[in-house]
Motif scaffolding. Structure first.
Motif, PDB file in Angstrom:
ATOM      1  N   VAL A   1       0.908  -1.228   0.047  1.00 21.65           N
ATOM      2  CA  VAL A   1      -0.217  -0.141  -0.001  1.00 21.65           C
ATOM      3  C   VAL A   1       0.756   1.153   0.055  1.00 21.65           C
ATOM      4  O   VAL A   1       0.679   2.271  -0.810  1.00 21.65           O
ATOM      5  N   ALA A   2       1.736   1.332   0.941  1.00 21.79           N
ATOM      6  CA  ALA A   2       2.585   2.644   1.066  1.00 21.79           C
ATOM      7  C   ALA A   2       3.470   2.709  -0.078  1.00 21.79           C
ATOM      8  O   ALA A   2       3.610   3.983  -0.526  1.00 21.79           O
ATOM      9  N   SER A   3       3.859   1.742  -0.867  1.00 18.57           N
ATOM     10  CA  SER A   3       4.693   1.842  -2.154  1.00 18.57           C
ATOM     11  C   SER A   3       4.036   2.640  -3.166  1.00 18.57           C
ATOM     12  O   SER A   3       4.442   3.233  -3.978  1.00 18.57           O
TER      13      SER A   3
ATOM     14  N   ALA B   1       3.105   5.982  -2.463  1.00 23.98           N
ATOM     15  CA  ALA B   1       4.386   6.933  -2.636  1.00 23.98           C
ATOM     16  C   ALA B   1       4.624   7.273  -4.014  1.00 23.98           C
ATOM     17  O   ALA B   1       5.030   8.172  -4.624  1.00 23.98           O
ATOM     18  N   GLY B   2       4.432   5.926  -4.717  1.00 23.86           N
ATOM     19  CA  GLY B   2       4.912   5.990  -6.240  1.00 23.86           C
ATOM     20  C   GLY B   2       3.816   6.825  -7.096  1.00 23.86           C
ATOM     21  O   GLY B   2       4.140   7.297  -7.994  1.00 23.86           O
ATOM     22  N   ASN B   3       2.714   7.129  -6.447  1.00 28.33           N
ATOM     23  CA  ASN B   3       1.564   7.981  -7.256  1.00 28.33           C
ATOM     24  C   ASN B   3       1.871   9.451  -6.634  1.00 28.33           C
ATOM     25  O   ASN B   3       1.044  10.212  -6.921  1.00 28.33           O
ATOM     26  N   GLY B   4       2.727   9.659  -5.721  1.00 28.68           N
ATOM     27  CA  GLY B   4       2.800  11.227  -5.285  1.00 28.68           C
ATOM     28  C   GLY B   4       1.984  11.511  -4.107  1.00 28.68           C
ATOM     29  O   GLY B   4       1.747  12.593  -3.628  1.00 28.68           O
ATOM     30  N   GLU B   5       1.162  10.605  -3.676  1.00 29.12           N
ATOM     31  CA  GLU B   5       0.416  10.778  -2.325  1.00 29.12           C
ATOM     32  C   GLU B   5       1.187  11.051  -0.998  1.00 29.12           C
ATOM     33  O   GLU B   5       2.182  10.326  -0.878  1.00 29.12           O
TER      34      GLU B   5
END
Length: 323
Positions: A62-64, A67-71
Motif C-alpha cells: 500500500v505505502a509503496s 508514494a509512487g503515485n505522489g500521495e
C-alpha cells in the motif's frame, strides 16, 4: 479454482516490494507442542519483525503504491496491528499516516502506533465505529482510506506467506489461519488452492466474534450486534461482501473456538515454544485442542500471526510476563 480477486503473478511480484525483513519468516516443526495436541505441528512465525505481525506484508504494498503515485497522506482504522504496520511502512516512504482506533484497543498496540509517528484518534466504540470514523476522515481530507481485507494489496501481501509455505516443499496436510477481516485467510488460501490444492485450508475464529464464519457457512453476509472476545485482532462484526466471495472459493472449513481454548493455546505456545503471542495468534492451536480427533496423525501448520499483547493481560491469561 474459480477466480478470486487475487492474482498469483502479482503476489510473486509483491515480494520485490516488501521489505525483506518481513519475508521468509521462520517455518519449523515444534515437536514440544505435539504430545499435548496429538498431531505434528509446524509454526509459521510472523512475529519476528518490527511490527510483530504479518500486517506489514500488505502495508508495504500500500505505502509503496501511494508514494509512487505522489500521495502524501493516508488513514486507516485499526484494532492495532494494521495501524502499526501502516505507520512503519508509511514512515519510510514519507507518508503522513493517521490511525483511528477504539479507545478500548490493546494499550500496547496504541502506544506502538504513537511511537512509530502516526497520528492516532480514539473513538468511544468498537472497531466498526473506528472504520466509520476513518472513512469520514478520508472523505473530509481527500486522502486515501486503507481498508484492511477490502484493499487487494492487504490480501496479496498476506498471500506471500502462502508462497513461502508452498516453496518450502514441506509436506503438510492442513493450514490453520486466524480469521478476522479475511486478508490473511483469503491471501494464504488463494495461493494454497492455486498451487497446493490438496492442502486443507481451515479458518479459525472466536465463538464470541463469529461474523465471517457464520457468513461463510450461510454463503451470505451475516452481521452480529456485538463482538466479545479477548482476540481483539479478529473481532469484526460486519464482513465485507467481496472478501466473503473470495473466502468461499478458498476455505475448506471455518470453525469457532472458545475463549478458554484460546488462552490454553497461548499458554502452550509460551510453555512449549517460548512464544509470547496475542490471542489471535493462538486460534490455530485452539482449533486443534477442540477437535483432536480431526487432526490426529496429520501434519498441521498454524500461522502465528501476531505478538502484540498487553503485559498485564498476558499475566492474567497465562501467568507469564512478555519476554
Amino acid at each position: 479454482m474459480q477466480q478470486t480477486r487475487l492474482d498469483t503473478a502479482r503476489i510473486r511480484m509483491a515480494r520485490r516490494v516488501i521489505d525483506p525483513m518481513f519475508l521468509d519468516t521462520p517455518l519449523y516443526r515444534c515437536e514440544a507442542l505435539e504430545p499435548g495436541l496429538g498431531c505434528a505441528v509446524s509454526i509459521k512465525l510472523e512475529t519476528a519483525n518490527p511490527v510483530r505481525s504479518f500486517k506489514a506484508r500488505g502495508t508495504e504494498l500500500v505505502a509503496s503504491l501511494l508514494a509512487g503515485n505522489g500521495e502524501r497522506a493516508v488513514v486507516c482504522a485499526s484494532a492495532g496491528n494494521l495501524g502499526q504496520a501502516l505507520a512503519w511502512s508509511g514512515r519510510g516512504r514519507g507518508l503522513d499516516v493517521s490511525v483511528v482506533a477504539s479507545r478500548f484497543a490493546t494499550a500496547a498496540k496504541l502506544d506502538r502506533i504513537r511511537a512509530l509517528g502516526a497520528g492516532l484518534e480514539l473513538v468511544d466504540g468498537d472497531h466498526e465505529l473506528a472504520r466509520e470514523r476513518a472513512a469520514a476522515v478520508a472523505r473530509s481530507e481527500g486522502i486515501r482510506l486503507v481498508e484492511d481485507s477490502l484493499d487487494i494489496e492487504t490480501c496479496e501481501g498476506a498471500a506471500t506467506i502462502g508462497l513461502e509455505l508452498v516453496d518450502s516443499a514441506r509436506q503438510f496436510d492442513a493450514v490453520l489461519i486466524a480469521l478476522g477481516g479475511g486478508a490473511l485467510a483469503t491471501g494464504v488460501g488463494h495461493v494454497l488452492k492455486s498451487l497446493a490444492p490438496e492442502v486443507e485450508v481451515i479458518c479459525v475464529q472466536p465463538l464470541g466474534a463469529p461474523a465471517l464464519t457464520l457468513s461463510w457457512r450461510a454463503r451470505r453476509v451475516v452481521t452480529t450486534d456485538s463482538a466479545d472476545t479477548i482476540a481483539d485482532g479478529v473481532a469484526g462484526r460486519f464482513p465485507i461482501p467481496a472478501v466473503l466471495d473470495d473466502l468461499l472459493l478458498v476455505a475448506d472449513d471455518a470453525v469457532l473456538v472458545r475463549e478458554e481454548s484460546i488462552i490454553t493455546g497461548m499458554r502452550m505456545l509460551f510453555d512449549h515454544a517460548g512464544l509470547v503471542v496475542e490471542p489471535s495468534a493462538a486460534l490455530g492451536i485452539a482449533a486443534i485442542l477442540e477437535d483432536r480427533d480431526r487432526f490426529a496423525d496429520r501434519h498441521v501448520v498454524t500461522v502465528v500471526c501476531g505478538g502484540n499483547v498487553d503485559g498485564d493481560a498476558c499475566r492474567r491469561w497465562i501467568g507469564a510476563a512478555p519476554l
